[in-house]
Design an enzyme around this catalytic site. Structure first.
Site, PDB file in Angstrom:
ATOM      1  N   HIS A 100     -28.851   4.329   6.880  1.00  0.00           N
ATOM      2  CA  HIS A 100     -27.351   4.158   6.346  1.00  0.00           C
ATOM      3  C   HIS A 100     -27.387   4.478   4.878  1.00  0.00           C
ATOM      4  O   HIS A 100     -27.730   3.612   3.853  1.00  0.00           O
ATOM      5  CB  HIS A 100     -27.279   2.564   6.510  1.00  0.00           C
ATOM      6  CG  HIS A 100     -27.151   2.147   8.010  1.00  0.00           C
ATOM      7  ND1 HIS A 100     -26.192   1.891   8.848  1.00  0.00           N
ATOM      8  CD2 HIS A 100     -28.144   1.886   8.687  1.00  0.00           C
ATOM      9  CE1 HIS A 100     -26.621   1.586  10.117  1.00  0.00           C
ATOM     10  NE2 HIS A 100     -27.792   1.663   9.960  1.00  0.00           N
TER      11      HIS A 100
ATOM     12  N   HIS B 166     -21.631   5.863   6.802  1.00  0.00           N
ATOM     13  CA  HIS B 166     -22.123   4.411   6.903  1.00  0.00           C
ATOM     14  C   HIS B 166     -23.430   4.275   7.622  1.00  0.00           C
ATOM     15  O   HIS B 166     -24.522   3.894   7.164  1.00  0.00           O
ATOM     16  CB  HIS B 166     -21.175   3.589   7.863  1.00  0.00           C
ATOM     17  CG  HIS B 166     -21.400   2.128   8.153  1.00  0.00           C
ATOM     18  ND1 HIS B 166     -22.620   1.395   8.538  1.00  0.00           N
ATOM     19  CD2 HIS B 166     -20.526   1.240   7.715  1.00  0.00           C
ATOM     20  CE1 HIS B 166     -22.598   0.177   8.671  1.00  0.00           C
ATOM     21  NE2 HIS B 166     -21.339  -0.050   7.903  1.00  0.00           N
TER      22      HIS B 166
ATOM     23  N   GLU C 278     -24.895 -25.037  15.224  1.00  0.00           N
ATOM     24  CA  GLU C 278     -26.315 -24.900  15.812  1.00  0.00           C
ATOM     25  C   GLU C 278     -26.747 -23.498  15.084  1.00  0.00           C
ATOM     26  O   GLU C 278     -27.955 -23.169  14.577  1.00  0.00           O
ATOM     27  CB  GLU C 278     -26.464 -24.800  17.507  1.00  0.00           C
ATOM     28  CG  GLU C 278     -26.078 -26.057  17.919  1.00  0.00           C
ATOM     29  CD  GLU C 278     -24.588 -26.244  18.306  1.00  0.00           C
ATOM     30  OE1 GLU C 278     -24.216 -27.146  19.062  1.00  0.00           O
ATOM     31  OE2 GLU C 278     -23.585 -25.247  17.799  1.00  0.00           O
TER      32      GLU C 278
ATOM     33  N   HIS D   3     -24.067 -28.550  30.520  1.00  0.00           N
ATOM     34  CA  HIS D   3     -24.887 -29.017  29.706  1.00  0.00           C
ATOM     35  C   HIS D   3     -26.243 -29.018  30.313  1.00  0.00           C
ATOM     36  O   HIS D   3     -27.382 -29.325  29.731  1.00  0.00           O
ATOM     37  CB  HIS D   3     -24.656 -30.490  29.380  1.00  0.00           C
ATOM     38  CG  HIS D   3     -23.427 -30.434  28.279  1.00  0.00           C
ATOM     39  ND1 HIS D   3     -22.358 -30.017  28.404  1.00  0.00           N
ATOM     40  CD2 HIS D   3     -23.402 -31.025  27.067  1.00  0.00           C
ATOM     41  CE1 HIS D   3     -21.312 -30.211  27.469  1.00  0.00           C
ATOM     42  NE2 HIS D   3     -22.073 -30.966  26.504  1.00  0.00           N
TER      43      HIS D   3
END
Length: 674
Positions: free
Chosen positions: A35, A270, A419, A481
């Site tokens: 890159h 890029h 999280e 869950h």
């Protein structure tokens, strides 16, 4: 220190900036991949930051008093490698020529522990932003604990470079929101606003108001309209350093592939080499010779290399201050040194509780909380909390202050429902050193954290995950869950140690491993209560340290069956053993708390626990069975979950899905009869 107006026009400055561009372009061209665009656009920012602001010493990359630099846009790795080489780190031109090659110091994306001066492994976008937040938080936490008015021995700033992609990733929202809430004034982010992604212009997918977003987070936001204006960049960083109450984001308008006549401001620069002809044209555009690739003018190298002497002086001044601090505050200095070196306090294991059967049944999450609170006064480097589940995960240190905007020295962290951000911030805390971070959530949400867990494993960071509600045993919350597949997926991460203890005693041993083991550790714990096993009948829980051990030996003539189980399923395995023994089937129960630890044991030990000639092996775990195939072999079976669970009391679910003792005994008899 600010520089006088006109510094942007200095000829040597221009050579220094263009040296970065040329090295990046040449390395990518030689590797035939990489890159080049971002390093070429960011070269002026890197030059100003590294030579005028960043406190670092190329002669000692691990100097504890250094500032931290994080290249969150890790695909721009040649920007970092060029800066490291030019500054005088242990990186050579040959290393740059080996960019992206086997066992080189310059891999495709920066890797912690591979390249001197690289502070963290980046590449997955957004992770470096979270790491930088963690580093800044760690510095402020330690400063609150150890600094005195006369001796600010912990005073690092943390700088990160972020691309459009970094700020598109959700993790940046999570981490930067928390950084603003906490007022981390030692954190400075520089946003590479080049408006190009691999697919093309950023307006294909994004029209965010970055200034408004970060202002809303509580950050100071500064703008540099011309990413080639060295003085403007310099002034912005000065302003960032002057605001100690807020993190700062410097939005810098850059041009990807700067200097490339045909590929500047284009996605074509890029993620691919410019090509030989475009490299030649770019050299002319930048006023560079057509000479040897990787050639840097001596005047430019000399100016960059002045960093080495400056860095040595900065470290010497810091060391003198630290020595004076140690003379005035010897106890605190010894403690800080111990923590930075990663040595646990002497006698810490004596603080571990010793559960017995008399303690009765308890969830292993509750047992974990007891261990944590027993250790906290003895191991002050433990710092952590939960992603809004502290009471459920039992991750709170009782009586300890909360860590928040007004007390960064507190020990109970509140990550909010973030999280992924939590896991990445924990990585940054561990990378800074001096703190052992832990963080809790439900096991099912470990998937939200997986990219950061994976990087922690690559870097072998000392972080501890407290994952509770570990199976269908959590019951009524239902399949959304109930983490059927998460144990298997975590066990596939190289370098991550997963521990699923069977009772309170094994939970103590699991924490012992977590504190003493190098690398990340996941503690997988129950919501529901499980019996505290009678160790006068069962083997001592110290066997957890070897991953698996014979918990209950067979009786009678000739071992016929080995039952393997982890966590809450160890109890029905023991009960099934009693049923089988009563029917004359000699049965052994092996508690497999950690497959990773067991795999590390000598073959002789593994064969002693799981005799190769045993007629039948049956594994029992209320999770996907895939991970157990290695241990049961061709003749074995796994009682597991190959479907999602359901909403019902845990006892009912264990009956329906065949995890009761009679179910296990019946399955074994069917195997033996076949």
């Amino acid at each position: 220190m600010s520089h006088a107006a006109g510094a942007s026009q200095d000829v040597t400055d221009a050579l220094c900036v263009n040296s970065v561009r040329i090295l990046a372009m040449d390395a990518v061209e030689r590797a035939k991949s990489g890159h080049p665009g971002a390093p070429m656009g960011l070269a002026p920012v890197c030059y100003v930051l590294w030579t005028r602001h960043l406190r670092h010493n190329p002669g000692n990359p691990d100097w504890p008093g250094r500032d931290r630099f994080v290249l969150s846009c890790g695909h721009a790795s040649m920007l970092l490698y060029a800066a490291l080489y030019l500054s005088g780190y242990a990186i050579t031109l040959d290393d740059l020529r080996d960019f992206r090659q086997w066992e080189s110091k310059t891999p495709g994306h920066p890797e912690y522990g591979v390249t001197p001066g690289v502070e963290t492994t980046t590449g997955p976008l957004g992770q470096g932003v979270g790491n930088a937040v963690g580093m800044a938080l760690a510095a402020r936490h330690l400063a609150t604990r150890f600094n005195t008015p006369d001796f600010p021995v912990v005073d690092q700033r943390v700088y990160f470079l972020a691309s459009d992609g970094d700020l598109m990733e959700g993790i940046s929202h999570e981490a930067c929101s928390l950084a603003g809430h906490l007022g981390l004034g030692n954190l400075v982010g520089i946003f590479d606003d080049n408006r190009i992604t691999i697919d093309g212009s950023t307006d294909l997918a994004c029209s965010d108001d970055v200034v408004g977003r970060f202002t809303a987070y509580g950050w100071q936001v500064l703008q540099v309209d011309d990413g080639n204006d060295l003085d403007a960049i310099d002034r912005a960083i000065d302003a960032a350093k002057a605001d100690d109450a807020r993190p700062t984001l410097i939005v810098t308008r850059t041009h990807i592939g700067f200097g490339s006549p045909n590929k500047q401001d284009s996605a074509a620069s890029h993620g691919a080499p410019l090509g030989e002809e475009e490299v030649r044209l770019t050299r002319h555009s930048l006023g560079w010779s057509d000479g040897t690739p990787f050639e840097v003018p001596k005047v430019a190298l000399d100016r960059w290399r002045a960093i080495t002497a400056r860095g040595a002086q900065l470290e010497s001044e810091w060391q003198s201050r630290y020595d004076a601090y140690a003379a005035a505050h010897p106890v605190e200095a010894r403690e800080l040194t111990r923590r930075i070196e990663g040595r646990l306090p002497e006698g810490w294991e004596a603080a571990m509780p010793s559960p017995t059967a008399a303690d009765g049944a308890m969830a292993t999450r509750s047992a974990s909380g007891k261990v944590l609170n027993a250790l906290a006064p003895i191991v002050p480097e433990l710092l952590g909390g939960s992603a809004d589940l502290g009471g459920s995960n039992n991750t709170q240190i009782k009586g300890a202050p909360d860590l928040g905007p007004h007390d960064l020295g507190g020990r109970n962290m509140y990550y909010g429902v973030r999280e992924h951000g939590m896991a990445s911030i924990m990585n940054g805390i561990a990378l800074h050193r001096g703190i052992v971070p832990y963080g809790g959530t439900f096991l099912v949400f470990s998937d939200y954290m997986r990219p950061a867990i994976r990087l922690a494993a690559m870097m072998r960071l000392h972080v501890i995950y407290v994952f509770t509600h570990d199976s269908i045993g959590l019951g009524e919350d239902g399949p959304t869950h109930q983490p059927v597949e998460m144990l298997t997926t975590l066990r596939t991460i190289p370098g991550l140690t997963v521990l699923r203890p069977a009772d309170a005693s094994e939970t103590v041993e699991a924490w012992r491993v977590a504190l003493s083991r190098r690398g990340p550790v996941a503690l997988v714990l129950t919501r529901q209560k499980v019996p505290t096993l009678d160790r006068t009948v069962c083997a001592p829980a110290a066997g957890v340290g070897k991953g698996a051990y014979v918990l209950a030996e067979e009786t009678g003539d000739g071992l016929q069956v080995v039952l393997l189980a982890s966590g809450s399923e160890v109890q029905p395995a023991l009960e099934a053993r009693d049923l089988l023994q009563a029917d004359g089937v000699a049965t052994r129960v092996v508690s497999v708390a950690s497959m990773e630890l067991f795999r590390e044991q000598p073959t002789a030990y593994r064969d002693a626990v799981l005799p190769p000639a045993v007629r039948a092996r049956v594994a029992i775990e209320a999770a996907h069975p895939m991970a157990w195939r290695e241990w049961v072999g061709d003749r074995g079976a796994v009682i597991g979950m190959e479907r999602f669970g359901a909403s019902a009391p845990s006892e009912r679910l264990f009956e329906v899905f065949g995890f009761t003792a009679p179910d296990i005994a019946r399955r074994v008899k069917e195997m033996l009869a076949s």
